[in-house]
Write an enzyme that holds these catalytic residues in place. Structure first.
Site, mmCIF file in Angstrom:
data_model
loop_
_atom_site.group_PDB
_atom_site.id
_atom_site.type_symbol
_atom_site.label_atom_id
_atom_site.label_comp_id
_atom_site.label_asym_id
_atom_site.label_seq_id
_atom_site.Cartn_x
_atom_site.Cartn_y
_atom_site.Cartn_z
ATOM 1 N N CYS A 214 26.596 24.895 4.220
ATOM 2 C CA CYS A 214 26.780 25.268 5.630
ATOM 3 C C CYS A 214 27.169 26.736 5.775
ATOM 4 C CB CYS A 214 27.846 24.358 6.239
ATOM 5 S SG CYS A 214 28.695 25.022 7.676
ATOM 6 N N CYS A 217 30.611 27.382 7.211
ATOM 7 C CA CYS A 217 31.640 27.023 6.226
ATOM 8 C C CYS A 217 31.818 28.152 5.210
ATOM 9 C CB CYS A 217 31.256 25.736 5.489
ATOM 10 S SG CYS A 217 30.936 24.316 6.569
ATOM 11 N N CYS A 339 46.848 27.920 21.929
ATOM 12 C CA CYS A 339 45.774 28.922 21.921
ATOM 13 C C CYS A 339 46.268 30.268 22.449
ATOM 14 C CB CYS A 339 44.610 28.397 22.767
ATOM 15 S SG CYS A 339 43.463 29.650 23.348
ATOM 16 N N CYS A 342 44.537 31.535 25.557
ATOM 17 C CA CYS A 342 44.972 30.770 26.730
ATOM 18 C C CYS A 342 46.308 31.286 27.245
ATOM 19 C CB CYS A 342 45.103 29.284 26.386
ATOM 20 S SG CYS A 342 43.616 28.539 25.681
#
Length: 428
Positions: A214, A217, A339, A342
């Site tokens: 991947c 990854c 977060c 956020c």
């Protein structure tokens, strides 16, 4: 039929001589022509090898290859080296072309059909393999001149894309595969089917579910190693990884549907699927928040990202969401308390709500996607939340768009106003 006709004319000429030898010669000649026809048909069939590879032609080559990285085989159906490469090329095409996470596509060009294209790409022998990372012109392609086994070809792809080598299974693990104790290297717990349950069963564990091939990854690997070193001395949390290609049952049990999947466990239960940024700072902040320590080092609750002080931002959850967005225009922030982006957006979001507080038909709201054992997880997944914060705008209960612009107050106001004006126009 022309082959046979020509052959029989020659034989008939010789048959002016009597005796059975002529008949034998005619039979032999017929067999020769049958073989020739069979060979020609066989060549055509061989040209249909590697069916999973993307068929590129003079008509679509530029558009397809310019759209993203391509590894292309320029071939001729009669070419022996091409035929021997075809099964490997098809295997690679099946792997790369069917996986959305892999950025590279595998293509092929039949140079007996696309002669002008092959000439323009400076194809002078078969097969010619060229990697196009950006662009479809001759000079954009890099010719591959190495071994033609799959491992060598995929290594070339990774090098061309600037990727690190894939994470590989340890050749000689220090602990047997069936050991319940996870192998730990520089703070990173390497899990197996046998060790997974024990590793996540006590305390906190942040686990990366991955596949060695991947691309995302591979990009994350070094950062994940660094994260493990950061928390190596903290016995409250384990940073771990598990190879889903080797331990499929664990990944299936944990509903892993893509790579990498990052999940946080506490005392054996999955408490959160991480959807934030994959930089080291973002990951550290997430783990610290889960452990109850603020990023700056002050003690704080993992859920205490936005103050519970009086607010004009509407708080929605799985039970109130439908009613909360069903009338007028509603902009919703889907967030997680840990977060960092956020937290930085929170004061601006409050001002946005204050700006529209007296405007009829406009609401500013937020949804905590991680509250109370992830009770809003299905809602957030259903609304297309793949990272935090996600800002969606709704009109009369229907999602009208996702905001991806600057997060300053003026830009957000302009975005909402555009949709409000659109609503007024519809009513006229």
């Amino acid at each position: 039929m022309e082959f046979f006709h020509f052959g029989f004319k020659l034989i008939s000429y010789k048959n002016n001589k009597e005796n059975g030898t002529s008949e034998l010669k005619m039979l032999r000649s017929s067999l020769v022509y049958l073989c020739l026809v069979g060979c020609l048909l066989g060549v055509r069939a061989e040209g249909e090898e590697a069916p999973n590879a993307k068929e590129l032609t003079e008509d679509n080559f530029k558009d397809e290859v310019s759209a993203g990285p391509h590894f292309v085989m320029f071939f001729a159906p009669w070419c022996g080296h091409c035929k021997r490469l075809a099964p490997t090329w098809d295997t690679m095409a099946e792997k790369y072309n069917k996986d959305a996470e892999l950025e590279v596509k595998i293509g092929k060009v039949d140079c007996t059909q696309q002669t002008a294209l092959c000439s323009a790409q400076d194809v002078t022998g078969y097969p010619t393999l060229k990697f196009f990372k950006s662009g479809a012109e001759k000079e954009d392609g890099v010719k591959y001149r190495g071994n033609r086994d799959q491992a060598a070809l995929e290594k070339f792809i990774r090098e061309s894309m600037g990727l690190a080598e894939p994470e590989a299974a340890e050749a000689a693990p220090e602990k047997p595969m069936d050991s319940e104790d996870a192998e730990v290297k520089e703070g990173l717990s390497i899990l197996t089917e046998a060790s997974f349950k024990k590793a996540v069963g006590s305390g906190d564990a942040f686990v990366k579910f991955y596949a060695p091939w991947c691309g995302h990854c591979i990009k994350l690997a070094s950062t994940w190693d660094s994260l493990a070193k950061e928390f190596e001395a903290d016995d409250r949390v384990k940073i771990a990884k598990i190879d889903c290609t080797a331990h499929q049952s664990v990944c299936k049990d944990n509903e892993v549907r893509g790579y990498p999947t990052l999940a946080y466990f506490r005392n054996g239960a999955k408490v959160e699927a991480y959807k934030g940024g994959r930089g080291l700072a973002d990951l550290k902040e997430f783990v610290s928040a889960q452990l109850g320590v603020a990023a700056g080092g002050d003690a704080a609750s993992a859920k205490e990202a936005e103050p519970e002080a009086p607010t004009v931002v509407a708080k929605l959850d799985k039970d109130s969401f439908k009613a909360g967005v069903e009338k007028g225009v509603t902009i919703v922030k889907f967030f997680a308390p840990w977060c960092g982006h956020c937290k930085r957006l929170a004061p601006t979001w409050e001002k946005l709500a204050e700006h529209f507080v007296d405007v009829e038909g406009v609401s500013v709201a937020h949804v905590d996607c991680t509250v109370e054992e992830n009770k809003n997880r299905a809602l957030c997944d259903g609304e297309g939340v793949n990272g935090f914060p996600t800002l969606n705008i709704y009109k009369d209960g229907v999602k009208a768009g996702e905001y991806s612009g600057k997060r300053d107050l003026d830009s957000l106001i302009a975005f909402v106003d555009k949709h409000v004006k659109g609503e007024v126009k519809d009513e006229l």
